[in-house]
Design a protein around this motif. Sequence first.
Motif, PDB file in Angstrom:
ATOM      1  N   PRO A 138       5.028  -3.955  39.409  1.00  0.00           N
ATOM      2  CA  PRO A 138       6.121  -3.648  38.391  1.00  0.00           C
ATOM      3  C   PRO A 138       5.577  -2.461  37.594  1.00  0.00           C
ATOM      4  N   THR A 221      16.284  -3.684  43.837  1.00  0.00           N
ATOM      5  CA  THR A 221      16.196  -4.702  42.645  1.00  0.00           C
ATOM      6  C   THR A 221      16.426  -4.038  41.102  1.00  0.00           C
ATOM      7  N   ARG A 222      16.874  -5.035  40.494  1.00  0.00           N
ATOM      8  CA  ARG A 222      16.855  -4.671  39.022  1.00  0.00           C
ATOM      9  C   ARG A 222      16.265  -5.893  38.406  1.00  0.00           C
ATOM     10  N   SER A 223      15.976  -5.855  36.902  1.00  0.00           N
ATOM     11  CA  SER A 223      15.749  -6.761  35.883  1.00  0.00           C
ATOM     12  C   SER A 223      16.622  -6.698  34.973  1.00  0.00           C
ATOM     13  N   CYS A 225      18.168  -7.916  31.262  1.00  0.00           N
ATOM     14  CA  CYS A 225      17.787  -8.382  29.902  1.00  0.00           C
ATOM     15  C   CYS A 225      19.189  -8.801  28.924  1.00  0.00           C
ATOM     16  N   ASN A 250      13.613  -7.909  30.813  1.00  0.00           N
ATOM     17  CA  ASN A 250      13.318  -9.103  31.327  1.00  0.00           C
ATOM     18  C   ASN A 250      12.490  -8.767  32.691  1.00  0.00           C
ATOM     19  N   PRO A 251      11.369  -9.505  32.871  1.00  0.00           N
ATOM     20  CA  PRO A 251      10.611  -9.284  34.061  1.00  0.00           C
ATOM     21  C   PRO A 251      10.976 -10.058  35.349  1.00  0.00           C
ATOM     22  N   ASP A 252      12.191 -10.945  35.101  1.00  0.00           N
ATOM     23  CA  ASP A 252      12.744 -11.559  36.423  1.00  0.00           C
ATOM     24  C   ASP A 252      13.212 -10.737  37.168  1.00  0.00           C
ATOM     25  N   GLU A 253      13.061 -10.466  38.399  1.00  0.00           N
ATOM     26  CA  GLU A 253      13.600  -9.409  39.162  1.00  0.00           C
ATOM     27  C   GLU A 253      14.554 -10.124  40.226  1.00  0.00           C
ATOM     28  N   ARG A 287      11.305  -3.099  37.650  1.00  0.00           N
ATOM     29  CA  ARG A 287      10.941  -4.509  37.138  1.00  0.00           C
ATOM     30  C   ARG A 287       9.834  -4.092  35.900  1.00  0.00           C
ATOM     31  N   LYS A 304      17.604 -16.498  30.149  1.00  0.00           N
ATOM     32  CA  LYS A 304      17.720 -16.365  31.699  1.00  0.00           C
ATOM     33  C   LYS A 304      18.960 -15.850  32.150  1.00  0.00           C
TER      34      LYS A 304
END
Length: 329
Positions: A138, A221-223, A225, A250-253, A287, A304
Motif C-alpha cells: 500500500p 482496486t480502490r479503498s 472511506c 479506509n485500508p480495506d481494498e 490503498r 465498513k
Amino acid sequence: MAATIKPLALVAGGAGFIGSHLCLALLAQGYDVICLDSLQTARPSNLGSLEGRPGFRFVQHDIVEALPATVTDEAGRLKRIYNLACAASPPQYQADPEHTMLTNVVGTSNLLRLAEKSGARLLLTSTSEVYGDPEVHPQREDYRGWTSCIGPRACYDEGKRAAEALCFDFQRMKRAEVRVARIFNTYGPQMDPEDGRVVSNLICQALSGEDITIYGDGSQTRSFCYVSDMVDGLIALMESDAQEPVNLGNPDEFTILELLEHILAIVPTNARVVHQPLPQDDPRRRRPDIGRAKALLGWEPKVKLDQGLPLAASWFAAELGITRAAAAA
C-alpha cells in the motif's frame, strides 16, 4: 454578562460533498463557520442543512481571486482554515484543467497568506492522486509517487503536489502553521449523483436501470472511506501536532467488480454491465497505509463498506426519486 465569542473556522469548498459535512461537524464543536465556495462544482442543495444555523455564513467566491473583505476582515477571529476547494472527480477537474491547477496553486497561496496574517492554522486536503499509478503498495506517505506531469489527470495530481510544496514552504519559513491530509476515495450522502466517481456512478446506474459502466476489466482496486470517518480524520489532523502529510482513508481494498457485487446486493437491478476502456493514467491499485494516522492522530475508520453503502444508496435513491424495488422491476 458579555456574550462568549466563539472561535471562527473558514472552510473553503464548504458547499462540496466533504466540505458540507465538515461545516456541520465544526458547528457542532462550537465554531462559527464561514463557508467559502464558488459553487462551480458544488451543489447548492448541500447548503440546505447549514443555512439558518446560528454561527454559519456562506460566501460565494472563487479562491483563485483575491479573498473578499467579508473573509479578510475576520482575520482577528480566525483560528482554523480548511482548504477543500477544488473539483475532485476526473470529469469535473478535467473540464477546466487551467482552473483546477490555479485553484490548487493560486487559491492555496491566497489561503496561506490569510493564515499568515491571522495566525490561523491551515489544513490542506491533498489527495492520494499525488501517488499516481503507484509502484508501491500500500501507499505510505514517504512514497514519492509515479505520476504523469503531462497527462489529462496532471492538472489535479500536479496541482495538489504543488499545493503541498507551498504549504511546507510556508511552514519552513515559519510564515504559517499547516497540516496536510492525503485523502483517499470517500463516499456517502451529499455526493453529486453526476460527479463521475465510481461509487456514485455504480449506485445511480443500478438505481436507474441504465447500463452499469465498468472501466477496463474491473480488476483495478480502490479503498472506500465513509464521509463521517473522513471528517473525523480531518478534524483530528487539524488538532494534532503532525508536521508531515498524513494519509486518511479506509485500508480495506476492493476491486471495482467486488464493489459492484456489494452494490448489487443492496440495489437489485436488471441493468446490464458494460465494459469501457480504462481512462488514461487510471491507477491500477490504490490503498492507504494509515499507520501514521493511527500513531499520530489515534484515528482509523469505523464504518465498513457493507455498513456505508446502504446509507449512500438510500440517499441516492431519495435524491433521484427512485426506490430500490423499482430498480429491480
